[in-house]
Design a protein around this motif. Structure first.
Motif, PDB file in Angstrom:
ATOM      1  N   SER A 330       0.852  -1.180   0.000  1.00 42.42           N
ATOM      2  CA  SER A 330       0.000   0.000   0.000  1.00 42.42           C
ATOM      3  C   SER A 330       0.894   1.239   0.000  1.00 42.42           C
ATOM      4  N   ILE A 331       0.536   2.196  -0.823  1.00 44.48           N
ATOM      5  CA  ILE A 331       1.328   3.408  -0.985  1.00 44.48           C
ATOM      6  C   ILE A 331       0.443   4.600  -0.684  1.00 44.48           C
ATOM      7  N   ALA A 332       0.906   5.473   0.202  1.00 38.31           N
ATOM      8  CA  ALA A 332       0.143   6.658   0.581  1.00 38.31           C
ATOM      9  C   ALA A 332       1.030   7.885   0.481  1.00 38.31           C
ATOM     10  N   LEU A 333       0.464   8.949  -0.034  1.00 43.73           N
ATOM     11  CA  LEU A 333       1.139  10.237  -0.094  1.00 43.73           C
ATOM     12  C   LEU A 333       0.660  11.096   1.065  1.00 43.73           C
ATOM     13  N   THR A 334       1.583  11.753   1.742  1.00 39.65           N
ATOM     14  CA  THR A 334       1.229  12.570   2.903  1.00 39.65           C
ATOM     15  C   THR A 334       1.825  13.968   2.743  1.00 39.65           C
ATOM     16  N   ALA A 335       1.173  14.914   3.342  1.00 37.90           N
ATOM     17  CA  ALA A 335       1.669  16.300   3.358  1.00 37.90           C
ATOM     18  C   ALA A 335       1.119  16.987   4.594  1.00 37.90           C
ATOM     19  N   ASP A 336       1.908  17.827   5.198  1.00 33.82           N
ATOM     20  CA  ASP A 336       1.445  18.579   6.342  1.00 33.82           C
ATOM     21  C   ASP A 336       2.161  19.922   6.369  1.00 33.82           C
TER      22      ASP A 336
END
Length: 501
Positions: A330-336
């Motif tokens: 599973s691949i997830a892109l994150t940004a904060d």
């Protein structure tokens, strides 16, 4: 110079070499994911084009009136041409508790489908935190320090292997299955309302016949007692007539008791209190619709229960794919982005701003057999759904064949019983003439009258069974027998039931 160039890879070649292995692994995973997708399923069963009992009418059935087409709007009960029945069905549609429960389950399934589908969209949220501990700020050394953060975070899982899409599809199919079940519940309530109403009407007519029979036995008993007092008959003859009278009165009370219970059951179907519900006694004027011959068996594809079973099969198949996709990463892109500071007073200053982007890849290596068990569980659910689908189709054919055979045999029985009633009435008229001429006694005349009433009651029971079987056949066919209605049933599978097993 050339040797030097050949020995040193160019920058773009170096970057390509670094990403070649991950891209190759990703491509291989995508290929495997495609191979893991369950193949299309065949839900069709090999069935005859016509029903065994649905044969060309012969004899008295050949002279029956032409069948009336069921309304295209699905209001099949209007073919009985009974305003009271139509009003009761409308009341049941509004207040029946089974329909309300099925509607609530449909709303719940639709909400769950939206909830599952929401996982495919980017997730955005606000967050704030306050942490105190040693080693938080390296400039402070090992001294306790505080860290305050506030900002906006976002994440989005890349559905490269169809896990989220499969889960969303399965939930949507579950909702469609619930929609079909709601239609099935409405059909069940409509048919039950009609059957209970027709049963009440039949019991009203039977009560009148029983009252006439009781009166005939009372006349016989009065005459027998007078003849005993005159010395023409013995006490045994009187007791026999008394026994028949008491037994007939008991039967009449049993009919009244059954009528009360059926009326109470009808009130519950209407969603009303039996205490406050009463169906007035009236003559039975409901028309008996004729069922057309040559009904195609593929009409069963529109039955709500078969449609619901089909949607459950497709949902179970989608879950097999979801379970198989657990083997892939599973691949997830994150940004904060936001603010971080060791001093709460400086938290919202421009100098305290912070941000970050990232990509997360997760692939369990050792899970104790959890993923394999998940695939086996999903496959077992799929096999069970397929078996349930086949069982629904078989049960549907049985129900239709049962009611077709019942209608065929009841029509023959009604014809024979009608002859018996005509003969009994003729015997009563002849006995009356002979009694007036002094050829027979009054007891013989009363015997003929009781025989007529007994045969009339039997004819009424056969008539009631014909109405019940007709409503049951309408329900077994999915709500009627016209092709137009099959197209107005809503989001049910339209493919004909035809091949597999």
């Amino acid at each position: 110079m050339n040797a030097t160039l050949n020995q040193r890879p160019t920058p773009w070649r170096a970057r390509a070499a670094r990403f070649a292995a991950p891209l190759t692994a990703l491509l291989a995973a995508l290929v495997l994911a495609g191979c893991a997708t369950p193949p299309p399923i065949e839900l069709n069963l090999e069935t005859p084009a016509r029903y065994k009992e649905d044969v060309k009418p012969t004899g008295d059935r050949a002279n029956a009136p032409d069948a009336e087409a069921a309304p295209a709007d699905g209001r099949w009960w209007t073919v009985f041409r009974d305003p009271r029945l139509e009003a009761l069905v409308a009341r049941a549609a509004e207040r029946n508790t089974d329909v309300q429960q099925a509607a609530a389950r449909l709303a719940q399934a639709r909400a769950l489908a939206r909830e599952v589908d929401a996982d495919r969209a980017p997730q955005v949220g606000l967050g704030a935190a306050a942490v105190r501990g040693a080693g938080v700020d390296k400039a402070q050394g090992r001294q306790p320090a505080s860290l305050f953060t506030a900002g906006l975070g976002a994440s989005w899982e890349l559905d490269l292997f169809g896990r989220l899409a499969g889960a969303s599809q399965a939930a949507a199919l579950d909702a469609r299955s619930r929609e079909a079940l709601l239609q099935g519940t409405r059909l069940a309530v409509q048919s039950e309302t009609a059957q209970l109403y027709l049963a009440v009407r039949a019991l009203d007519d039977e009560s009148r016949i029983m009252a006439d029979t009781v009166e005939a036995y009372r006349d016989t008993l009065d005459l027998t007692e007078r003849r005993q007092r005159a010395g023409d008959l013995g006490e045994l003859d009187v007791e026999r007539v008394r026994t028949e009278l008491a037994a007939t009165e008991s039967d009449a009370l049993a009919v009244q008791r059954q009528r009360a219970q059926v009326e109470h059951a009808l009130a519950v179907v209407l969603g009303e209190l039996p205490t406050a519900f009463a169906l007035e006694r009236d003559a039975w004027s409901t028309a008996l619709p004729a069922i057309p011959a040559g009904l195609p068996s593929d009409m069963l594809a529109r039955r709500p229960d078969i449609g619901a079973a089909q949607w459950r099969v497709e949902a179970a198949q989608a879950r097999v794919g979801v379970a198989q996709s657990a083997w892939f990463p599973s691949i997830a892109l994150t940004a904060d982005g936001g603010y971080a500071s060791t001093d709460l007073g400086d938290l919202l200053k421009w100098s305290a701003r912070s941000w970050g982007v990232g990509a997360l890849l997760s692939l369990p290596l050792l899970d104790g057999g959890r993923r394999e068990a998940g695939v086996q569980s999903a496959q077992a659910e799929f096999d069970g759904a397929m078996a349930d689908y086949r069982a629904q189709v078989l049960s549907a054919f049985k129900e239709v064949e049962d009611q077709l055979s019942s209608l065929r045999l009841l029509a023959q029985q009604s014809t024979v019983q009608a002859r018996a009633v005509d003969s009994a009435r003729r015997a009563t008229r002849l006995s009356d003439v002979r009694y007036r001429n002094g050829a027979i006694s009054q007891i013989d005349l009363l015997d003929a009258r009781r025989s007529e009433l007994r045969n009339s009651r039997q004819a009424l029971l056969i008539k009631a069974q014909q109405y019940q079987a007709t409503v049951a056949l309408v329900r077994a066919l999915g709500g009627g027998w016209s092709d137009a209605q099959a197209q107005a049933k809503g989001p049910l599978p339209t493919a004909a039931v035809a091949r597999a097993f």
